[in-house]
Each structure stands twice: as C-alpha cells, then as structure tokens.
Design a protein around this motif. Structure first.
Motif, PDB file in Angstrom:
ATOM      1  N   ARG A  11      -8.003  -7.883   9.198  1.00 50.77           N
ATOM      2  CA  ARG A  11      -7.044  -8.890   8.447  1.00 50.77           C
ATOM      3  C   ARG A  11      -6.062  -8.165   7.722  1.00 50.77           C
ATOM      4  N   ALA A  12      -6.554  -7.081   6.661  1.00 52.44           N
ATOM      5  CA  ALA A  12      -5.513  -6.412   5.834  1.00 52.44           C
ATOM      6  C   ALA A  12      -4.550  -5.422   6.672  1.00 52.44           C
ATOM      7  N   GLU A  13      -5.226  -4.768   7.634  1.00 57.99           N
ATOM      8  CA  GLU A  13      -4.181  -4.032   8.584  1.00 57.99           C
ATOM      9  C   GLU A  13      -3.251  -4.729   9.302  1.00 57.99           C
ATOM     10  N   ARG A  14      -3.640  -6.150   9.743  1.00 61.31           N
ATOM     11  CA  ARG A  14      -2.702  -6.953  10.422  1.00 61.31           C
ATOM     12  C   ARG A  14      -1.577  -7.363   9.409  1.00 61.31           C
ATOM     13  N   ILE A  15      -1.953  -7.768   8.288  1.00 62.25           N
ATOM     14  CA  ILE A  15      -0.797  -8.176   7.133  1.00 62.25           C
ATOM     15  C   ILE A  15      -0.127  -7.233   6.836  1.00 62.25           C
ATOM     16  N   ARG A  16      -0.639  -5.756   6.550  1.00 61.88           N
ATOM     17  CA  ARG A  16       0.072  -4.840   6.143  1.00 61.88           C
ATOM     18  C   ARG A  16       1.078  -4.329   7.355  1.00 61.88           C
ATOM     19  N   ARG A  17       0.759  -4.255   8.752  1.00 59.77           N
ATOM     20  CA  ARG A  17       1.642  -4.038   9.731  1.00 59.77           C
ATOM     21  C   ARG A  17       2.818  -5.170   9.776  1.00 59.77           C
ATOM     22  N   ALA A  18       2.604  -6.358   9.520  1.00 62.73           N
ATOM     23  CA  ALA A  18       3.617  -7.332   9.469  1.00 62.73           C
ATOM     24  C   ALA A  18       4.599  -7.011   8.083  1.00 62.73           C
ATOM     25  N   LEU A  80       3.074  -7.492 -16.096  1.00 66.59           N
ATOM     26  CA  LEU A  80       3.014  -6.459 -16.390  1.00 66.59           C
ATOM     27  C   LEU A  80       3.605  -5.445 -15.401  1.00 66.59           C
ATOM     28  N   VAL A  81       2.957  -5.645 -14.037  1.00 69.86           N
ATOM     29  CA  VAL A  81       3.542  -4.748 -13.012  1.00 69.86           C
ATOM     30  C   VAL A  81       5.137  -4.986 -12.640  1.00 69.86           C
ATOM     31  N   ALA A  82       5.642  -6.261 -13.097  1.00 66.02           N
ATOM     32  CA  ALA A  82       6.901  -6.421 -12.849  1.00 66.02           C
ATOM     33  C   ALA A  82       7.767  -5.564 -13.868  1.00 66.02           C
ATOM     34  N   GLU A  83       7.106  -5.463 -15.003  1.00 66.62           N
ATOM     35  CA  GLU A  83       7.754  -4.961 -16.240  1.00 66.62           C
ATOM     36  C   GLU A  83       7.827  -3.363 -16.062  1.00 66.62           C
ATOM     37  N   ARG A  84       6.691  -2.793 -15.502  1.00 65.48           N
ATOM     38  CA  ARG A  84       6.657  -1.404 -15.135  1.00 65.48           C
ATOM     39  C   ARG A  84       7.328  -0.890 -13.763  1.00 65.48           C
ATOM     40  N   ALA A  85       7.623  -1.962 -12.886  1.00 65.88           N
ATOM     41  CA  ALA A  85       8.513  -1.671 -11.876  1.00 65.88           C
ATOM     42  C   ALA A  85       9.910  -1.636 -12.331  1.00 65.88           C
ATOM     43  N   LYS A  86      10.251  -2.617 -13.120  1.00 65.87           N
ATOM     44  CA  LYS A  86      11.658  -2.457 -13.681  1.00 65.87           C
ATOM     45  C   LYS A  86      11.930  -1.366 -14.531  1.00 65.87           C
ATOM     46  N   GLU A  87      10.967  -0.562 -15.142  1.00 67.55           N
ATOM     47  CA  GLU A  87      11.200   0.763 -15.580  1.00 67.55           C
ATOM     48  C   GLU A  87      11.491   1.821 -14.659  1.00 67.55           C
ATOM     49  N   ALA A  88      10.596   1.575 -13.680  1.00 68.70           N
ATOM     50  CA  ALA A  88      10.884   2.617 -12.381  1.00 68.70           C
ATOM     51  C   ALA A  88      11.863   2.407 -11.620  1.00 68.70           C
ATOM     52  N   GLY A  89      12.764   1.293 -11.931  1.00 67.68           N
ATOM     53  CA  GLY A  89      14.113   1.319 -11.067  1.00 67.68           C
ATOM     54  C   GLY A  89      13.802   0.292  -9.811  1.00 67.68           C
ATOM     55  N   VAL A  90      12.745  -0.510  -9.708  1.00 65.19           N
ATOM     56  CA  VAL A  90      12.595  -1.332  -8.578  1.00 65.19           C
ATOM     57  C   VAL A  90      12.745  -2.624  -8.737  1.00 65.19           C
ATOM     58  N   SER A  91      13.323  -3.486  -8.009  1.00 64.38           N
ATOM     59  CA  SER A  91      13.679  -4.995  -8.497  1.00 64.38           C
ATOM     60  C   SER A  91      13.446  -5.617  -7.166  1.00 64.38           C
ATOM     61  N   ASP A  92      13.473  -5.064  -5.982  1.00 57.47           N
ATOM     62  CA  ASP A  92      13.000  -5.862  -4.827  1.00 57.47           C
ATOM     63  C   ASP A  92      11.929  -5.269  -4.098  1.00 57.47           C
ATOM     64  N   VAL A  93      10.911  -6.222  -3.882  1.00 52.27           N
ATOM     65  CA  VAL A  93       9.669  -5.675  -3.132  1.00 52.27           C
ATOM     66  C   VAL A  93       9.442  -6.803  -1.971  1.00 52.27           C
ATOM     67  N   VAL A  94       8.289  -6.095  -1.071  1.00 51.62           N
ATOM     68  CA  VAL A  94       7.525  -7.065  -0.261  1.00 51.62           C
ATOM     69  C   VAL A  94       6.296  -7.455  -0.688  1.00 51.62           C
ATOM     70  N   PHE A  95       5.826  -8.653  -0.722  1.00 57.38           N
ATOM     71  CA  PHE A  95       4.435  -8.920  -1.180  1.00 57.38           C
ATOM     72  C   PHE A  95       3.400  -8.789  -0.016  1.00 57.38           C
ATOM     73  N   ASP A  96       2.281  -7.649  -0.372  1.00 54.00           N
ATOM     74  CA  ASP A  96       1.113  -7.445   0.537  1.00 54.00           C
ATOM     75  C   ASP A  96      -0.128  -8.045  -0.184  1.00 54.00           C
ATOM     76  N   ARG A  97      -0.428  -9.191   0.327  1.00 58.84           N
ATOM     77  CA  ARG A  97      -1.817  -9.959  -0.079  1.00 58.84           C
ATOM     78  C   ARG A  97      -3.021  -9.267   0.618  1.00 58.84           C
ATOM     79  N   GLY A  98      -2.981  -8.169   1.145  1.00 61.42           N
ATOM     80  CA  GLY A  98      -4.124  -7.609   1.982  1.00 61.42           C
ATOM     81  C   GLY A  98      -4.862  -8.752   2.556  1.00 61.42           C
ATOM     82  N   SER A  99      -6.016  -8.545   2.488  1.00 61.09           N
ATOM     83  CA  SER A  99      -6.971  -9.714   3.291  1.00 61.09           C
ATOM     84  C   SER A  99      -7.445 -10.940   2.473  1.00 61.09           C
TER      85      SER A  99
END
Length: 120
Positions: A11-18, A80-99
């Motif tokens: 299931r995780a592999e299928r979600i990650r592929r999509a 917290l992960v959003a705050e750290r992503a902003k520091e790293a210069g990332v604002s757009d992501v895709v959400f991977d819920r895994g399995s």
C-alpha cells in the motif's frame, strides 16, 4: 495469504508511486506514525536527500506535549516541520501518507503543516 506487513508495504509503495507521479519536482512530506510517536520529513526525491524533519521526540516539542501519540502532538509536529521547511526554502510539497489512512493523527500533521505555511 499476504501478511499485514506485506499489505502495508504494498500500500505504501502504491501511494508513493502515485505521489511521485504528480509531484512535478516538488519535494514530498512523508509521514510515519507508530503507537507512541509521529514523524514527518520533507524529502527531495531527485537527489534522495531529507530537507527538513520533525517528530514528537524533538526536544523543542517533547516538554510541551502530554504524549507523542495524540492529535495535538501530530499538529505540533506538522507546524514544526513546516517551520523547518521554510528555513530550508521549501514552500510547496506533495503529501505522502504512506500506508496510513488520511484520518486522525496523519490528518492532524497535514493540517498543522498547512497552518505552518506549506502548500499542498
């Protein structure tokens, strides 16, 4: 008959592929939850590197949380992960819920990351 572990892995592999198919070069926000804690990390798949990460075990959050296994902890990890992503210069992501089903703690991480300023 497949074991639960095999089913979750497939299931995780299928979600990650999509997710990778629709990413268009955006890094992915990957979420993992265990019975006691929740973890989130932003991964750039083009180079295979983690850009930002957070978990309910972080010293910044651990003192403020009652437990690492509830919705409030998950929302705090998302912020917290959003705050750290902003520091790293990332604002757009895709959400991977895994399995995991998009419900409860996984959903709380996503909502916390959106409140923190990530777009997905």
């Amino acid at each position: 008959m497949a074991s639960t572990k095999d089913t979750m892995r497939r299931r995780a592999e299928r979600i990650r592929r999509a997710v990778k198919k629709v990413a268009n070069g955006r890094p992915r926000l990957s979420v993992h939850r265990s019975s006691k804690h929740i973890y989130a990390q932003i991964i750039d798949d083009s180079v295979g590197r983690t850009l930002a990460s957070a978990s309910s075990l972080d010293a910044k959050l651990k003192g403020d949380l009652k437990t690492g296994a509830d919705v409030e902890a998950a929302a705090a990890v998302g912020k917290l992960v959003a705050e750290r992503a902003k520091e790293a210069g990332v604002s757009d992501v895709v959400f991977d819920r895994g399995s995991f089903i998009y419900h409860g703690r996984v959903k709380a991480v996503a909502e916390g990351a959106r409140e923190g300023g990530l777009n997905f």
